[in-house]
Scaffold this active site. Structure first.
Site, PDB file in Angstrom:
ATOM      1  N   HIS A  84       1.114  -1.218   0.060  1.00 33.86           N
ATOM      2  CA  HIS A  84       0.168   0.084   0.021  1.00 33.86           C
ATOM      3  C   HIS A  84       0.839   1.322   0.004  1.00 33.86           C
ATOM      4  CE1 HIS A  84      -3.437   2.695   0.729  1.00 33.86           C
ATOM      5  NE2 HIS A  84      -2.597   3.201   1.454  1.00 33.86           N
ATOM      6  N   ASP A 163     -15.435   2.389   7.244  1.00 34.38           N
ATOM      7  CA  ASP A 163     -14.357   3.529   6.844  1.00 34.38           C
ATOM      8  C   ASP A 163     -14.951   4.310   5.677  1.00 34.38           C
ATOM      9  OD1 ASP A 163     -11.435   4.442   6.509  1.00 34.38           O
ATOM     10  OD2 ASP A 163     -11.827   3.620   4.527  1.00 34.38           O
ATOM     11  N   ARG A 170     -14.827  12.722   6.772  1.00 33.41           N
ATOM     12  CA  ARG A 170     -13.461  13.472   6.889  1.00 33.41           C
ATOM     13  C   ARG A 170     -13.177  14.086   5.670  1.00 33.41           C
ATOM     14  NH1 ARG A 170      -9.911   8.847   7.380  1.00 33.41           N
ATOM     15  NH2 ARG A 170      -8.325  10.141   7.434  1.00 33.41           N
ATOM     16  N   SER A 185      -7.810   3.698   9.009  1.00 36.36           N
ATOM     17  CA  SER A 185      -8.842   3.651   7.574  1.00 36.36           C
ATOM     18  C   SER A 185      -7.922   2.752   6.673  1.00 36.36           C
ATOM     19  CB  SER A 185      -8.776   5.186   6.983  1.00 36.36           C
ATOM     20  OG  SER A 185      -8.974   5.126   5.661  1.00 36.36           O
ATOM     21  N   LYS A 189      -8.835  -1.519   5.920  1.00 36.98           N
ATOM     22  CA  LYS A 189      -9.168  -2.245   4.770  1.00 36.98           C
ATOM     23  C   LYS A 189      -8.002  -3.190   4.308  1.00 36.98           C
ATOM     24  CE  LYS A 189      -9.292   1.968   3.228  1.00 36.98           C
ATOM     25  NZ  LYS A 189      -9.345   3.358   2.878  1.00 36.98           N
TER      26      LYS A 189
HETATM   27  N1  URA Z   1      -6.066   6.537   2.322  1.00 40.02           N
HETATM   28  C1  URA Z   1      -7.039   6.031   3.077  1.00 40.02           C
HETATM   29  O1  URA Z   1      -7.283   4.757   2.835  1.00 40.02           O
HETATM   30  N2  URA Z   1      -7.528   6.501   4.301  1.00 40.02           N
HETATM   31  C2  URA Z   1      -7.171   7.660   4.601  1.00 40.02           C
HETATM   32  O2  URA Z   1      -7.405   8.147   5.780  1.00 40.02           O
HETATM   33  C3  URA Z   1      -5.962   8.297   3.939  1.00 40.02           C
HETATM   34  C4  URA Z   1      -5.402   7.718   2.920  1.00 40.02           C
END
Ligand code: URA
Length: 424
Positions: A84, A163, A170, A185, A189
């Site tokens: 990621h 999320d 947000r 967040s 995932k």
């Molecule tokens: N990417 C995400 O998936 N969540 C965040 O809060 C910031 C970047």
């Protein structure tokens, strides 16, 4: 157990530590619609201002995972490892990296996103390929990992729904930049996706989410701890995003550059980061394969073609090309001393590569080619940047910001390391 949302908000407003029960309740009740958006935004702002303890972050992440399903990838038959990136300008690394690591024997379950603001998204890039589909069911995703070891698609609706709701909130309440909320967040995932190992590319610099190294380091540490606490082997690299990655910024142009890397060429920084991340991914799952060999032998390219075909794409179809072109040239002899990643990202966005709202379409052929990067010499009149758009009307505003991205000097700048640190 049930609480009054206002008591949970007050507790964090007054710099208190939320209990496990309060966290479980507020995340679940918000997902069910029983905590209102205005209450959750007040709580998110209190978290941004007052922070969270490691224990609170871990519980918050667990509550977000528990809001949806957790995929079981145990039937895939190969070790699973994902990557990621916190996002940047010209960051196309997922494209060459996923088939490369699959060619080395792992399965790479890549649930990716779309660009928002000045950063590009992997799914938008892949959609530059004719026919490529980015929606897979859980069954198709798992089956593709089993058969070819790679899948790149959008996360399904069942994964961490808390999320999805909270991130959208947000985004419009100035609370994206809270490290506890970013870390939970991303990690909720990735953990729900079911990968056994995860390599994080945490970027810092003008084109990154975190401009300061210290913030990026704290985010990296927080995410590594969360991964480990959930049984996912997690390592982070801290990497520079002051300058765009590679020479292509946009969708079809980044696919083209990724193909160069898979063919054994490509810009040095993209190759270096792709190989470093591949080695980390293979190490994390105990595979002793050399990614450079996988490229040289053509196995990585074969794996790319199999991935594109499996998702309905045509690996031989020509990529879209934008016909409206403008260039920025050097006014004098010297060296490129700076190329601001944020400004280049905004310029690509203005050319049509980015979107203002999640539902907006993007131009797959709009983009920028960087003919010169920091440290490289220029003569007066040399092309430094080439801006491409489908719609000529988009060029003037993009040119204005792109011109401001470049600085020239008489001497080359000091070299910046691409990979600053490794956190495990
Ligand atoms: N990417 C995400 O998936 N969540 C965040 O809060 C910031 C970047």
């Amino acid at each position: 157990m049930s609480f009054a949302a206002v008591d949970v908000i007050r507790a964090k407003r007054d710099k208190g530590v939320l209990s496990d029960e309060q966290i479980d309740w507020v995340v679940a009740a918000y997902t069910r619609g029983e905590v209102a958006d205005e209450q959750m935004s007040a709580l998110a702002m209190a978290i941004l201002l007052n922070g969270m303890t490691p224990g609170e972050i871990a519980r918050w992440t667990a509550a977000m995972i528990a809001s949806g399903e957790r995929l079981d990838l145990s039937k895939v038959g190969r070790p699973t490892v994902d990557k990621h990136s916190t996002g940047g300008v010209g960051d196309k690394i997922t494209l060459p990296l996923t088939p490369l690591v699959a060619a080395c024997g792992a399965a790479v379950p890549q649930l990716s996103g779309r660009g928002l603001g000045h950063t590009g998204g992997t799914l938008d890039k892949l959609e530059a390929i004719r026919g490529f589909g980015t929606r897979l069911s859980n069954e198709e995703f798992t089956e593709q990992l089993r058969s070819i070891g790679a899948a790149i698609c959008a996360a399904g609706d069942g994964l961490a729904p808390a999320d999805r709701k909270l991130y959208a909130l947000r985004d419009v309440t100035g609370t994206v930049e809270a490290i506890p909320l970013i870390a939970s967040s991303i990690m909720s995932k990735k953990i729900a996706e079911g990968t056994s190992a995860l390599i994080l590319d945490v970027k810092f610099g003008s084109g990154a989410f975190m401009r300061e190294v210290a913030d990026a380091r704290e985010l990296a540490r927080t995410m590594v701890e969360l991964g480990k606490a959930h049984g996912v082997t997690t390592v982070a690299l801290l990497t520079d995003m002051e300058v765009p990655l590679g020479r292509a910024v946009g969708h079809s142009v980044e696919v083209e550059e990724s193909l160069e890397v898979l063919a054994g060429g490509g810009p040095q920084d993209v190759v270096t980061l792709t190989l470093a991340l591949a080695r980390e991914m293979l190490d994390a799952v105990g595979l002793d394969a050399d990614p450079q060999d996988a490229i040289a032998s053509g196995r990585a390219m074969d794996s790319w073609r199999a991935l594109v075909r499996a998702q309905g794409g045509d690996p031989d179809a020509p990529l879209p090309v934008a016909n409206e072109v403008e260039t920025i040239t050097a006014a004098a002899d010297g060296f490129v001393s700076g190329l601001d990643a944020y400004a280049v990202g905004v310029a690509a966005w203005r050319l049509g590569a980015g979107r203002a709202r999640k539902e907006d379409p993007v131009s797959t052929s709009a983009g920028i080619i960087l003919h010169r990067k920091p440290g490289e010499p220029v003569h007066a009149g040399d092309v430094i940047m080439e801006l491409r758009a489908e719609d000529a009307a988009k060029l003037p505003a993009a040119l204005e910001v792109a011109r401001g991205a470049v600085t020239l000097a008489e001497a080359p700048p000091a070299k910046r390391p691409l990979i600053l640190d490794r956190i495990s």
